[in-house]
Design a protein around this motif. Structure first.
Motif, PDB file in Angstrom:
ATOM      1  N   GLY A  15     -12.844 -10.848 -23.315  1.00 20.10           N
ATOM      2  CA  GLY A  15     -12.485 -11.356 -21.999  1.00 20.10           C
ATOM      3  C   GLY A  15     -11.995 -12.793 -22.067  1.00 20.10           C
ATOM      4  O   GLY A  15     -11.048 -13.169 -21.376  1.00 20.10           O
ATOM      5  N   ARG A  16     -12.644 -13.588 -22.897  1.00 19.77           N
ATOM      6  CA  ARG A  16     -12.236 -14.989 -23.042  1.00 19.77           C
ATOM      7  C   ARG A  16     -10.805 -15.078 -23.555  1.00 19.77           C
ATOM      8  O   ARG A  16      -9.989 -15.846 -23.041  1.00 19.77           O
ATOM      9  N   SER A  17     -10.480 -14.285 -24.551  1.00 23.17           N
ATOM     10  CA  SER A  17      -9.114 -14.291 -25.097  1.00 23.17           C
ATOM     11  C   SER A  17      -8.101 -13.870 -24.039  1.00 23.17           C
ATOM     12  O   SER A  17      -7.039 -14.492 -23.908  1.00 23.17           O
ATOM     13  N   ALA A  18      -8.427 -12.817 -23.295  1.00 26.92           N
ATOM     14  CA  ALA A  18      -7.521 -12.347 -22.240  1.00 26.92           C
ATOM     15  C   ALA A  18      -7.343 -13.408 -21.162  1.00 26.92           C
ATOM     16  O   ALA A  18      -6.225 -13.644 -20.677  1.00 26.92           O
ATOM     17  N   LEU A  19      -8.433 -14.075 -20.790  1.00 30.49           N
ATOM     18  CA  LEU A  19      -8.366 -15.103 -19.753  1.00 30.49           C
ATOM     19  C   LEU A  19      -7.543 -16.300 -20.229  1.00 30.49           C
ATOM     20  O   LEU A  19      -6.702 -16.815 -19.487  1.00 30.49           O
ATOM     21  N   ILE A  20      -7.755 -16.745 -21.446  1.00 32.07           N
ATOM     22  CA  ILE A  20      -6.985 -17.873 -21.977  1.00 32.07           C
ATOM     23  C   ILE A  20      -5.499 -17.525 -22.014  1.00 32.07           C
ATOM     24  O   ILE A  20      -4.650 -18.359 -21.650  1.00 32.07           O
ATOM     25  N   ASP A  21      -5.175 -16.302 -22.410  1.00 31.61           N
ATOM     26  CA  ASP A  21      -3.769 -15.875 -22.405  1.00 31.61           C
ATOM     27  C   ASP A  21      -3.196 -15.930 -20.993  1.00 31.61           C
ATOM     28  O   ASP A  21      -2.074 -16.394 -20.785  1.00 31.61           O
ATOM     29  N   PHE A  22      -3.972 -15.448 -20.019  1.00 28.64           N
ATOM     30  CA  PHE A  22      -3.513 -15.472 -18.628  1.00 28.64           C
ATOM     31  C   PHE A  22      -3.337 -16.906 -18.136  1.00 28.64           C
ATOM     32  O   PHE A  22      -2.300 -17.256 -17.558  1.00 28.64           O
ATOM     33  N   LEU A  23      -4.344 -17.740 -18.353  1.00 26.76           N
ATOM     34  CA  LEU A  23      -4.304 -19.115 -17.845  1.00 26.76           C
ATOM     35  C   LEU A  23      -3.150 -19.912 -18.435  1.00 26.76           C
ATOM     36  O   LEU A  23      -2.566 -20.765 -17.759  1.00 26.76           O
ATOM     37  N   SER A  24      -2.800 -19.646 -19.682  1.00 25.15           N
ATOM     38  CA  SER A  24      -1.720 -20.388 -20.335  1.00 25.15           C
ATOM     39  C   SER A  24      -0.346 -19.759 -20.107  1.00 25.15           C
ATOM     40  O   SER A  24       0.670 -20.347 -20.471  1.00 25.15           O
ATOM     41  N   GLY A  25      -0.308 -18.591 -19.463  1.00 25.64           N
ATOM     42  CA  GLY A  25       0.954 -17.903 -19.205  1.00 25.64           C
ATOM     43  C   GLY A  25       1.674 -18.445 -17.983  1.00 25.64           C
ATOM     44  O   GLY A  25       1.183 -19.332 -17.267  1.00 25.64           O
ATOM     45  N   GLU A  26       2.836 -17.883 -17.708  1.00 21.94           N
ATOM     46  CA  GLU A  26       3.681 -18.397 -16.619  1.00 21.94           C
ATOM     47  C   GLU A  26       3.080 -18.186 -15.231  1.00 21.94           C
ATOM     48  O   GLU A  26       3.452 -18.889 -14.289  1.00 21.94           O
ATOM     49  N   ASP A  27       2.156 -17.246 -15.080  1.00 22.49           N
ATOM     50  CA  ASP A  27       1.493 -17.034 -13.791  1.00 22.49           C
ATOM     51  C   ASP A  27       0.109 -17.669 -13.745  1.00 22.49           C
ATOM     52  O   ASP A  27      -0.655 -17.428 -12.817  1.00 22.49           O
ATOM     53  N   GLY A  28      -0.216 -18.476 -14.727  1.00 25.13           N
ATOM     54  CA  GLY A  28      -1.555 -19.044 -14.849  1.00 25.13           C
ATOM     55  C   GLY A  28      -1.703 -20.401 -14.193  1.00 25.13           C
ATOM     56  O   GLY A  28      -1.357 -20.599 -13.025  1.00 25.13           O
ATOM     57  N   LEU A  29      -2.205 -21.348 -14.956  1.00 22.86           N
ATOM     58  CA  LEU A  29      -2.567 -22.649 -14.386  1.00 22.86           C
ATOM     59  C   LEU A  29      -1.376 -23.489 -13.942  1.00 22.86           C
ATOM     60  O   LEU A  29      -1.532 -24.363 -13.090  1.00 22.86           O
ATOM     61  N   SER A  30      -0.184 -23.215 -14.441  1.00 23.16           N
ATOM     62  CA  SER A  30       0.979 -23.944 -13.933  1.00 23.16           C
ATOM     63  C   SER A  30       1.190 -23.617 -12.457  1.00 23.16           C
ATOM     64  O   SER A  30       1.558 -24.496 -11.663  1.00 23.16           O
ATOM     65  N   VAL A  31       0.910 -22.385 -12.066  1.00 19.75           N
ATOM     66  CA  VAL A  31       1.003 -21.981 -10.664  1.00 19.75           C
ATOM     67  C   VAL A  31      -0.130 -22.629  -9.864  1.00 19.75           C
ATOM     68  O   VAL A  31       0.085 -23.122  -8.751  1.00 19.75           O
ATOM     69  N   THR A  32      -1.322 -22.648 -10.429  1.00 14.92           N
ATOM     70  CA  THR A  32      -2.471 -23.267  -9.758  1.00 14.92           C
ATOM     71  C   THR A  32      -2.197 -24.737  -9.484  1.00 14.92           C
ATOM     72  O   THR A  32      -2.436 -25.231  -8.378  1.00 14.92           O
ATOM     73  N   ARG A  33      -1.711 -25.431 -10.473  1.00 11.26           N
ATOM     74  CA  ARG A  33      -1.469 -26.869 -10.332  1.00 11.26           C
ATOM     75  C   ARG A  33      -0.403 -27.182  -9.285  1.00 11.26           C
ATOM     76  O   ARG A  33      -0.392 -28.273  -8.712  1.00 11.26           O
ATOM     77  N   ALA A  34       0.490 -26.229  -9.014  1.00 15.08           N
ATOM     78  CA  ALA A  34       1.550 -26.429  -8.025  1.00 15.08           C
ATOM     79  C   ALA A  34       1.145 -25.940  -6.634  1.00 15.08           C
ATOM     80  O   ALA A  34       1.882 -26.159  -5.674  1.00 15.08           O
ATOM     81  N   THR A  74      -3.293 -11.126  -5.140  1.00 17.27           N
ATOM     82  CA  THR A  74      -2.263 -10.877  -6.147  1.00 17.27           C
ATOM     83  C   THR A  74      -2.823 -10.330  -7.457  1.00 17.27           C
ATOM     84  O   THR A  74      -2.126 -10.335  -8.471  1.00 17.27           O
ATOM     85  N   GLY A  75      -4.081  -9.848  -7.438  1.00 15.26           N
ATOM     86  CA  GLY A  75      -4.585  -9.095  -8.582  1.00 15.26           C
ATOM     87  C   GLY A  75      -5.628  -9.753  -9.457  1.00 15.26           C
ATOM     88  O   GLY A  75      -6.043  -9.158 -10.459  1.00 15.26           O
ATOM     89  N   LEU A  76      -6.099 -10.954  -9.123  1.00 24.18           N
ATOM     90  CA  LEU A  76      -7.075 -11.623  -9.987  1.00 24.18           C
ATOM     91  C   LEU A  76      -8.363 -10.817 -10.114  1.00 24.18           C
ATOM     92  O   LEU A  76      -8.900 -10.665 -11.221  1.00 24.18           O
ATOM     93  N   ALA A  77      -8.869 -10.287  -9.009  1.00 22.04           N
ATOM     94  CA  ALA A  77     -10.134  -9.537  -9.056  1.00 22.04           C
ATOM     95  C   ALA A  77     -10.012  -8.334  -9.988  1.00 22.04           C
ATOM     96  O   ALA A  77     -10.927  -8.049 -10.772  1.00 22.04           O
ATOM     97  N   ASP A  78      -8.886  -7.641  -9.928  1.00 17.58           N
ATOM     98  CA  ASP A  78      -8.668  -6.492 -10.817  1.00 17.58           C
ATOM     99  C   ASP A  78      -8.603  -6.923 -12.272  1.00 17.58           C
ATOM    100  O   ASP A  78      -9.167  -6.271 -13.154  1.00 17.58           O
ATOM    101  N   PHE A  79      -7.914  -8.038 -12.534  1.00 16.08           N
ATOM    102  CA  PHE A  79      -7.819  -8.559 -13.898  1.00 16.08           C
ATOM    103  C   PHE A  79      -9.195  -8.902 -14.439  1.00 16.08           C
ATOM    104  O   PHE A  79      -9.550  -8.529 -15.569  1.00 16.08           O
ATOM    105  N   LEU A  80      -9.983  -9.617 -13.648  1.00 14.26           N
ATOM    106  CA  LEU A  80     -11.317 -10.011 -14.100  1.00 14.26           C
ATOM    107  C   LEU A  80     -12.185  -8.791 -14.362  1.00 14.26           C
ATOM    108  O   LEU A  80     -12.843  -8.692 -15.402  1.00 14.26           O
ATOM    109  N   SER A  81     -12.196  -7.865 -13.432  1.00 10.79           N
ATOM    110  CA  SER A  81     -13.017  -6.660 -13.567  1.00 10.79           C
ATOM    111  C   SER A  81     -12.622  -5.846 -14.797  1.00 10.79           C
ATOM    112  O   SER A  81     -13.486  -5.398 -15.555  1.00 10.79           O
TER     113      SER A  81
END
Length: 97
Positions: A15-34, A74-81
């Protein structure tokens, strides 16, 4: 007053690896920061577990809650689950102490 949100993602190693991939991807933290109301977002990796913690500064708690609502829609709950990740959020006030 600035509001601090600590988002703790309780992960296993996959899960950690999947989350890090998501957070560093184009829909991840760059979107959060904006996102409206976001001031600062930093990622902390636990040395004692596979947890990932986001230290987030927001203009208000309501800005963060609107952001979380949008992420859920937009799907975060499904991704986490699907990755066995549990999310805990706590709010804090920044002081000058």
């Amino acid at each position: 007053m600035t509001s601090i949100a600590l988002a703790t993602f309780r992960c296993n190693s996959d899960g950690r690896s999947a989350l890090i991939d998501f957070l560093s991807g184009e829909d991840g933290l760059s979107v959060t920061r904006a996102y409206e109301g976001a001031i600062r977002v930093e990622t902390l990796l636990s040395n004692d577990s596979d947890d990932v913690i986001l230290y987030e500064e927001w203009e208000t708690v309501e800005h963060h809650q609107a952001y979380v609502g949008w992420r859920v829609e937009t799907g975060l709950a499904d991704f986490l689950s699907s990755n066995g990740i549990e999310l805990e959020v706590s709010y804090h006030d920044l002081t000058s102490i």
